[in-house]
Design a protein around this motif. Structure first.
Motif, PDB file in Angstrom:
ATOM      1  N   HIS A 178       0.844  -1.196   0.000  1.00 35.54           N
ATOM      2  CA  HIS A 178       0.000   0.000   0.000  1.00 35.54           C
ATOM      3  C   HIS A 178       0.878   1.245   0.000  1.00 35.54           C
ATOM      4  O   HIS A 178       0.648   2.190  -0.763  1.00 35.54           O
ATOM      5  CB  HIS A 178      -0.907  -0.025   1.233  1.00 35.54           C
ATOM      6  CG  HIS A 178      -1.850   1.137   1.330  1.00 35.54           C
ATOM      7  ND1 HIS A 178      -1.457   2.369   1.790  1.00 35.54           N
ATOM      8  CD2 HIS A 178      -3.168   1.231   1.039  1.00 35.54           C
ATOM      9  CE1 HIS A 178      -2.496   3.186   1.772  1.00 35.54           C
ATOM     10  NE2 HIS A 178      -3.547   2.523   1.328  1.00 35.54           N
ATOM     11  N   GLY A 179       1.905   1.233   0.836  1.00 35.44           N
ATOM     12  CA  GLY A 179       2.822   2.370   0.911  1.00 35.44           C
ATOM     13  C   GLY A 179       3.577   2.590  -0.380  1.00 35.44           C
ATOM     14  O   GLY A 179       3.735   3.727  -0.836  1.00 35.44           O
ATOM     15  N   VAL A 180       4.051   1.507  -0.976  1.00 37.35           N
ATOM     16  CA  VAL A 180       4.778   1.606  -2.246  1.00 37.35           C
ATOM     17  C   VAL A 180       3.862   2.188  -3.328  1.00 37.35           C
ATOM     18  O   VAL A 180       4.243   3.106  -4.055  1.00 37.35           O
ATOM     19  CB  VAL A 180       5.325   0.225  -2.683  1.00 37.35           C
ATOM     20  CG1 VAL A 180       5.843   0.267  -4.111  1.00 37.35           C
ATOM     21  CG2 VAL A 180       6.410  -0.246  -1.725  1.00 37.35           C
ATOM     22  N   SER A 192      -7.906  11.150   2.348  1.00 42.27           N
ATOM     23  CA  SER A 192      -7.629  10.262   1.216  1.00 42.27           C
ATOM     24  C   SER A 192      -6.147   9.916   1.206  1.00 42.27           C
ATOM     25  O   SER A 192      -5.325  10.597   1.816  1.00 42.27           O
ATOM     26  CB  SER A 192      -8.017  10.935  -0.101  1.00 42.27           C
ATOM     27  OG  SER A 192      -7.265  12.110  -0.279  1.00 42.27           O
ATOM     28  N   ASP A 193      -5.800   8.863   0.483  1.00 39.82           N
ATOM     29  CA  ASP A 193      -4.390   8.500   0.356  1.00 39.82           C
ATOM     30  C   ASP A 193      -3.634   9.566  -0.435  1.00 39.82           C
ATOM     31  O   ASP A 193      -2.510   9.913  -0.097  1.00 39.82           O
ATOM     32  CB  ASP A 193      -4.244   7.130  -0.308  1.00 39.82           C
ATOM     33  CG  ASP A 193      -4.703   6.007   0.608  1.00 39.82           C
ATOM     34  OD1 ASP A 193      -4.367   6.042   1.808  1.00 39.82           O
ATOM     35  OD2 ASP A 193      -5.409   5.104   0.122  1.00 39.82           O
ATOM     36  N   VAL A 249      -5.781   4.098  -2.369  1.00 43.36           N
ATOM     37  CA  VAL A 249      -5.103   2.831  -2.623  1.00 43.36           C
ATOM     38  C   VAL A 249      -5.804   1.820  -1.732  1.00 43.36           C
ATOM     39  O   VAL A 249      -5.777   1.951  -0.491  1.00 43.36           O
ATOM     40  CB  VAL A 249      -3.597   2.918  -2.308  1.00 43.36           C
ATOM     41  CG1 VAL A 249      -2.924   1.573  -2.542  1.00 43.36           C
ATOM     42  CG2 VAL A 249      -2.937   4.005  -3.157  1.00 43.36           C
ATOM     43  N   LEU A 250      -6.450   0.846  -2.329  1.00 43.63           N
ATOM     44  CA  LEU A 250      -7.274  -0.073  -1.556  1.00 43.63           C
ATOM     45  C   LEU A 250      -6.450  -1.030  -0.715  1.00 43.63           C
ATOM     46  O   LEU A 250      -5.360  -1.441  -1.091  1.00 43.63           O
ATOM     47  CB  LEU A 250      -8.181  -0.880  -2.488  1.00 43.63           C
ATOM     48  CG  LEU A 250      -9.176  -0.086  -3.330  1.00 43.63           C
ATOM     49  CD1 LEU A 250     -10.082  -1.041  -4.096  1.00 43.63           C
ATOM     50  CD2 LEU A 250      -9.992   0.874  -2.494  1.00 43.63           C
ATOM     51  N   TRP A 295      -9.713   8.297  -8.296  1.00 48.49           N
ATOM     52  CA  TRP A 295      -8.911   7.179  -8.777  1.00 48.49           C
ATOM     53  C   TRP A 295      -8.849   6.117  -7.693  1.00 48.49           C
ATOM     54  O   TRP A 295      -8.609   6.422  -6.521  1.00 48.49           O
ATOM     55  CB  TRP A 295      -7.495   7.625  -9.119  1.00 48.49           C
ATOM     56  CG  TRP A 295      -7.399   8.527 -10.318  1.00 48.49           C
ATOM     57  CD1 TRP A 295      -8.401   9.187 -10.961  1.00 48.49           C
ATOM     58  CD2 TRP A 295      -6.198   8.876 -11.002  1.00 48.49           C
ATOM     59  NE1 TRP A 295      -7.904   9.923 -12.009  1.00 48.49           N
ATOM     60  CE2 TRP A 295      -6.541   9.748 -12.052  1.00 48.49           C
ATOM     61  CE3 TRP A 295      -4.866   8.541 -10.823  1.00 48.49           C
ATOM     62  CZ2 TRP A 295      -5.612  10.283 -12.928  1.00 48.49           C
ATOM     63  CZ3 TRP A 295      -3.934   9.082 -11.689  1.00 48.49           C
ATOM     64  CH2 TRP A 295      -4.307   9.927 -12.735  1.00 48.49           C
ATOM     65  N   ILE A 296      -9.047   4.870  -8.100  1.00 48.69           N
ATOM     66  CA  ILE A 296      -9.000   3.744  -7.176  1.00 48.69           C
ATOM     67  C   ILE A 296      -7.904   2.798  -7.664  1.00 48.69           C
ATOM     68  O   ILE A 296      -8.035   2.174  -8.710  1.00 48.69           O
ATOM     69  CB  ILE A 296     -10.351   3.014  -7.122  1.00 48.69           C
ATOM     70  CG1 ILE A 296     -11.462   3.998  -6.728  1.00 48.69           C
ATOM     71  CG2 ILE A 296     -10.279   1.833  -6.151  1.00 48.69           C
ATOM     72  CD1 ILE A 296     -12.860   3.468  -6.936  1.00 48.69           C
ATOM     73  N   LEU A 297      -6.825   2.731  -6.885  1.00 46.04           N
ATOM     74  CA  LEU A 297      -5.686   1.871  -7.213  1.00 46.04           C
ATOM     75  C   LEU A 297      -5.776   0.642  -6.314  1.00 46.04           C
ATOM     76  O   LEU A 297      -5.777   0.770  -5.088  1.00 46.04           O
ATOM     77  CB  LEU A 297      -4.375   2.624  -6.990  1.00 46.04           C
ATOM     78  CG  LEU A 297      -3.082   1.922  -7.380  1.00 46.04           C
ATOM     79  CD1 LEU A 297      -3.083   1.505  -8.849  1.00 46.04           C
ATOM     80  CD2 LEU A 297      -1.888   2.833  -7.083  1.00 46.04           C
ATOM     81  N   ASP A 298      -5.868  -0.529  -6.914  1.00 45.08           N
ATOM     82  CA  ASP A 298      -6.067  -1.768  -6.163  1.00 45.08           C
ATOM     83  C   ASP A 298      -4.864  -2.688  -6.326  1.00 45.08           C
ATOM     84  O   ASP A 298      -4.736  -3.379  -7.339  1.00 45.08           O
ATOM     85  CB  ASP A 298      -7.341  -2.458  -6.656  1.00 45.08           C
ATOM     86  CG  ASP A 298      -7.756  -3.622  -5.786  1.00 45.08           C
ATOM     87  OD1 ASP A 298      -6.887  -4.213  -5.100  1.00 45.08           O
ATOM     88  OD2 ASP A 298      -8.953  -3.956  -5.789  1.00 45.08           O
TER      89      ASP A 298
END
Length: 186
Positions: free
Chosen positions: A49-51, A85-86, A109-110, A135-138
């Motif tokens: 998630h951090g990356v 939000s992230d 980031v999910l 934007w949803i990054l999974d």
């Protein structure tokens, strides 16, 4: 405030003043406010998630140098809500640190702990709040969905996955190239 360690997200009834007082306690400062409830994520984000968050920030910052790209900044939304939000992109820097004008873009980031909060609850709140893009990054499904606000709902601007890992999205008049393999390395 007591959080249940076996629950990914806790909700605790709390006054606005008590919520503001939380931010004097660094370990509780990631709490969100939703209509009289504090929403706390009990599980810390995992390494992936951090990356993914850092790589998304680098991508956006490099292509949108005239905008502000930030992480975990308070966003005040309609119907008595404050979300973190992230990643967020704004045109201006808020004078008090709390974003009140609709951001150009918000990205999440999910993670397993926050998947439903990010895709169901926050998605609706962001649309109602006038956020330009969501934007949803999974990292788990290896997808990126870039959604544009069509007046209270979302339309798909781009969908990236391992079969179609590249694309581009126009953000505030600037074309941003996207490469899923750069955002989510194998």
């Amino acid at each position: 405030m007591s959080a249940q360690p076996d629950e990914p997200v806790s909700r605790v009834r709390m006054s606005w003043q008590d919520y503001l007082d939380l931010h004097e306690q660094p370990e509780k400062s990631r709490a969100e406010w939703v209509a009289g409830e504090v929403v706390v994520v009990n599980a810390p984000p995992l390494f992936g998630h951090g990356v993914a968050t850092v790589r998304l920030i680098v991508c956006l910052t490099s292509h949108l140098p005239d905008l502000h790209v930030v992480t975990e900044v308070f966003l005040r939304l309609p119907r008595d809500r404050v979300r973190l939000s992230d990643v967020m992109v704004t045109r201006t820097r808020p004078p008090d640190g709390w974003v009140t004008e609709p951001p150009v873009l918000v990205a999440e980031v999910l993670s397993r702990a926050t998947r439903s909060e990010d895709t169901l609850r926050k998605s609706t709140e962001y649309a109602e709040g006038g956020v330009g893009q969501y934007w949803i990054l999974d990292p788990e499904l290896r997808t990126l969905d870039a959604l544009g606000n069509d007046g209270g709902g979302w339309q798909v601007l781009a969908h990236l996955d391992d079969d179609r890992p590249t694309g581009e999205v126009e953000v505030d008049g600037v074309r941003v190239p996207l490469d899923l393999e750069q955002l989510l390395p194998p």
